[in-house]
Write a protein that holds these residues in place. Structure first.
Motif, PDB file in Angstrom:
ATOM      1  N   THR A   1       0.829  -1.204   0.000  1.00 45.34           N
ATOM      2  CA  THR A   1       0.000   0.000   0.000  1.00 45.34           C
ATOM      3  C   THR A   1       0.863   1.254   0.000  1.00 45.34           C
ATOM      4  N   ILE A   2       1.826   1.318   0.893  1.00 46.10           N
ATOM      5  CA  ILE A   2       2.767   2.442   0.966  1.00 46.10           C
ATOM      6  C   ILE A   2       4.179   1.888   0.924  1.00 46.10           C
ATOM      7  N   ASN A   3       5.017   2.451   0.077  1.00 46.89           N
ATOM      8  CA  ASN A   3       6.409   2.010  -0.017  1.00 46.89           C
ATOM      9  C   ASN A   3       7.117   2.300   1.310  1.00 46.89           C
ATOM     10  N   LEU A   4       7.422   1.235   2.049  1.00 52.51           N
ATOM     11  CA  LEU A   4       8.020   1.385   3.374  1.00 52.51           C
ATOM     12  C   LEU A   4       9.533   1.218   3.370  1.00 52.51           C
ATOM     13  N   THR A   5      10.115   1.089   2.177  1.00 49.40           N
ATOM     14  CA  THR A   5      11.566   0.901   2.127  1.00 49.40           C
ATOM     15  C   THR A   5      12.316   2.148   2.548  1.00 49.40           C
ATOM     16  N   ARG A   6      11.674   3.317   2.397  1.00 47.54           N
ATOM     17  CA  ARG A   6      12.281   4.586   2.829  1.00 47.54           C
ATOM     18  C   ARG A   6      11.281   5.319   3.719  1.00 47.54           C
ATOM     19  N   PRO A   7      11.158   4.919   5.001  1.00 46.36           N
ATOM     20  CA  PRO A   7      10.134   5.492   5.875  1.00 46.36           C
ATOM     21  C   PRO A   7      10.262   7.001   6.063  1.00 46.36           C
ATOM     22  N   GLU A   8      11.462   7.542   5.812  1.00 44.06           N
ATOM     23  CA  GLU A   8      11.621   8.997   5.969  1.00 44.06           C
ATOM     24  C   GLU A   8      10.838   9.781   4.929  1.00 44.06           C
ATOM     25  N   TYR A   9      10.407   9.099   3.849  1.00 41.27           N
ATOM     26  CA  TYR A   9       9.620   9.782   2.818  1.00 41.27           C
ATOM     27  C   TYR A   9       8.118   9.752   3.100  1.00 41.27           C
ATOM     28  N   ILE A  10       7.703   8.957   4.103  1.00 47.26           N
ATOM     29  CA  ILE A  10       6.272   8.872   4.399  1.00 47.26           C
ATOM     30  C   ILE A  10       5.799  10.193   4.994  1.00 47.26           C
ATOM     31  N   ARG A  11       4.734  10.716   4.422  1.00 49.92           N
ATOM     32  CA  ARG A  11       4.188  11.999   4.881  1.00 49.92           C
ATOM     33  C   ARG A  11       2.743  11.782   5.326  1.00 49.92           C
TER      34      ARG A  11
ATOM     35  N   ASP B   1       0.923   9.673   2.284  1.00 50.39           N
ATOM     36  CA  ASP B   1       1.554   9.471   0.978  1.00 50.39           C
ATOM     37  C   ASP B   1       3.060   9.610   1.132  1.00 50.39           C
ATOM     38  N   LEU B   2       3.751   9.745   0.013  1.00 48.46           N
ATOM     39  CA  LEU B   2       5.199   9.927   0.034  1.00 48.46           C
ATOM     40  C   LEU B   2       5.537  11.373  -0.246  1.00 48.46           C
ATOM     41  N   GLU B   3       6.452  11.912   0.515  1.00 49.71           N
ATOM     42  CA  GLU B   3       6.813  13.325   0.390  1.00 49.71           C
ATOM     43  C   GLU B   3       7.400  13.629  -0.976  1.00 49.71           C
ATOM     44  N   GLU B   4       8.168  12.697  -1.526  1.00 52.37           N
ATOM     45  CA  GLU B   4       8.765  12.864  -2.847  1.00 52.37           C
ATOM     46  C   GLU B   4       8.361  11.657  -3.699  1.00 52.37           C
ATOM     47  N   PRO B   5       7.120  11.641  -4.172  1.00 54.96           N
ATOM     48  CA  PRO B   5       6.627  10.440  -4.866  1.00 54.96           C
ATOM     49  C   PRO B   5       7.437  10.067  -6.084  1.00 54.96           C
ATOM     50  N   GLU B   6       7.903  11.076  -6.848  1.00 54.06           N
ATOM     51  CA  GLU B   6       8.672  10.752  -8.057  1.00 54.06           C
ATOM     52  C   GLU B   6       9.967  10.057  -7.684  1.00 54.06           C
ATOM     53  N   GLN B   7      10.629  10.615  -6.657  1.00 60.35           N
ATOM     54  CA  GLN B   7      11.890  10.024  -6.237  1.00 60.35           C
ATOM     55  C   GLN B   7      11.649   8.634  -5.658  1.00 60.35           C
ATOM     56  N   ALA B   8      10.551   8.503  -4.896  1.00 54.22           N
ATOM     57  CA  ALA B   8      10.242   7.199  -4.326  1.00 54.22           C
ATOM     58  C   ALA B   8       9.963   6.181  -5.416  1.00 54.22           C
ATOM     59  N   ASP B   9       9.215   6.613  -6.472  1.00 56.28           N
ATOM     60  CA  ASP B   9       8.945   5.713  -7.585  1.00 56.28           C
ATOM     61  C   ASP B   9      10.233   5.314  -8.282  1.00 56.28           C
ATOM     62  N   ASP B  10      11.144   6.325  -8.441  1.00 55.76           N
ATOM     63  CA  ASP B  10      12.424   6.029  -9.069  1.00 55.76           C
ATOM     64  C   ASP B  10      13.203   5.024  -8.236  1.00 55.76           C
TER      65      ASP B  10
END
Length: 516
Positions: A403-413, A465-474
């Motif tokens: 549901t939410i990419n948890l690999t980089r929790p610092e990006y979770i907003r 959501d993710l603070e930097e969705p594009e970067q998270a997707d990348d």
């Protein structure tokens, strides 16, 4: 002669080099072929697989139906009903012939025996039992094409992603298990007087004339027993389950700690804050109820009064397999202890579990708070929440990595009415109250537990959501590329070995021909 000797030495050296280079490849192939019981959880077990763990399954299909039921301590009549067999079936028929004549697969019968078995053998331990039952649960669900947080009723038994149990209309939940681990042999309510039941998604509701059961297929495996009149609730603990009474005099609450191995849960006793005729502020000092509790051997007896409830709530574990083998981090244990206390005090309004990008959810209300999922896609969840309550409330949310990419929790907003929520340093800050909304987040493996404090109510929106969705997707794409690359390297790992050996062999051959 010398040329012949030199050629032979060179050829033998080349062969030894080939063996040295390729042996790790064959070793890896051999390790991957291990099909012992410890390596079965990668795929669903069959009757033959169960036989590697439990000797009673050896030659399973050759047994008669009566013999099979007797070996596992299963009622023949219950098994016939639950498996959908004809009531007048020849009980002396073998399992193999039942499959041929009635179309009920022997593996389905084996799964049923595993889930409902009473006896055990010395050929396996508690870990084997938990794994077998988990595999059998999922095997039964997959056979019916049922996935995610969702109860599937099969006969008198309901199979969930996490929770499995059998309901009896006398007012009894039997064989309650969390991810294959038996927790309660039974949970029984006095004078239930069954009326009707409702199973919808991840929630099961059994209604009596003056009491109700609610069961929830989520990581906390919640059972609620609500009393509309004075009732006696009896919990019969499963083997190896222990109970300890916990008094919290500071908050005038009582709970019972339930443990099995490393698994931890609590029986919480409190008011039913959703009862229709309760006219009391949740901040009232007398919010809790005085109930009688007795713990004797493996039996817990709770005397409920009108508009009170007792609920079992487990501290969640991920992954769900082998719950009792899991070690909780200290901060996770403390977070859920505080949430349990908040539930008892009427400070937790709702609990939401979301899996598979919102395709399956489980919502549980503790107080009159209306929480709904407005949107759930990859890396974005939008919740709507409203209530007429005056007091602030905490809501909890459990999400998975799909549901939410948890690999980089610092990006979770987390945003509250469009404004970024301040993150608390610990869960205590959320229960301290105040005029400002707060959030708290803990990640464990591939799930995240979140809590949000809402100081006052009208209509609010919470966005995760993710603070930097594009970067998270990348990042996700890079990880996918890296995984694909690693897979390619593993697949190709044997090719360089043989390629190098082939090159040496070619050179050796050329050398020999030249010397000849």
């Amino acid at each position: 002669m010398k040329k012949m000797k030199l050629s032979g030495v060179l050829l033998i050296s080349t062969m030894l080099l080939l063996l040295a280079i390729t042996s790790p490849v064959f070793a890896k192939m051999g390790a991957g072929a291990d099909m012992g019981p410890e390596n079965m959880k990668g795929g669903m077990m069959r009757a033959d697989d169960f036989g590697q763990v439990d000797s009673r399954f050896i030659g399973f299909t050759e047994n008669t139906f009566t013999q099979a039921c007797g070996a596992f301590g299963v009622s023949v009549d219950d098994a016939i009903f639950d498996l959908g067999l004809a009531a007048d079936i020849d009980r002396g028929m073998t399992i193999e012939n039942i499959e041929l004549q009635y179309g009920v697969k022997s593996d389905d019968i084996a799964n049923y025996m595993v889930v409902h078995m009473r006896g055990t053998t010395t050929s396996f331990n508690a870990r084997n039992m938990a794994e077998m039952k988990q595999q059998a649960m999922q095997g039964i669900r997959e056979q019916k094409m049922v996935y995610g947080l969702n109860f599937m009723k099969h006969g008198s038994t309901s199979y969930g992603h996490y929770v499995t149990y059998t309901f009896n209309e006398s007012g009894e939940i039997k064989d309650f298990a969390l991810s294959g681990d038996a927790i309660f042999n039974s949970v029984k309510v006095s004078d239930f007087n069954y009326s009707h039941d409702k199973l919808h998604g991840a929630v099961a509701n059994y209604v009596g004339m003056s009491s109700q059961f609610f069961l929830h297929d989520n990581p906390t495996a919640i059972i609620q027993v609500k009393a509309l009149d004075d009732k006696t609730v009896t919990f019969n603990l499963a083997q190896d389950v222990e109970a300890e009474k916990i008094d919290d005099s500071a908050n005038n609450t009582v709970s019972i700690k339930i443990t099995k191995g490393n698994l931890e849960g609590y029986l919480i006793l409190c008011r039913d804050f959703l009862a229709d005729d309760i006219d009391v502020s949740i901040t009232d000092a007398n919010v809790n109820v005085n109930v009688n509790i007795d713990i004797k051997d493996s039996i817990i007896t709770v005397e409920l009064v009108k508009n009170s409830q007792v609920m079992f709530r487990a501290t969640p574990m991920e992954p769900q397999y082998l719950q009792t083998q899991y070690q909780y981090p200290d901060h996770m244990t403390y977070m859920y202890q505080r949430i349990n206390q908040g539930v008892a005090l009427g400070r937790v309004g709702a609990e939401l579990t979301i899996r598979e990008r919102g395709n399956t959810t489980c919502l549980l209300n503790y107080t009159p708070v209306n929480l709904q999922v407005k949107e759930a896609i990859r890396n974005r969840v939008v919740l709507g929440i409203e209530s007429e309550m005056e007091e602030g409330q905490v809501i909890t949310i459990n999400l998975d990595n799909e549901t939410i990419n948890l690999t980089r929790p610092e990006y979770i907003r987390m945003r509250y009415d469009g404004v970024a929520l301040e993150r608390a340093a610990n869960i205590d800050e959320l229960f301290a109250g105040g005029n400002e909304p707060l959030c708290y987040l803990l990640q464990e493996n591939e799930t995240a537990s979140m809590a949000v404090y809402i100081p006052e109510f009208s209509e609010h929106e919470i966005i995760i959501d993710l603070e930097e969705p594009e970067q998270a997707d990348d990042t996700t794409k890079e990880e996918k590329t890296a995984e694909d690359g690693n897979a390619s390297e593993e697949e190709a790992s044997s090719t360089p070995a043989f390629g190098v050996a082939l090159a040496f062999a070619t050179i050796a051959g050329a050398y020999i021909r030249r010397r000849s």
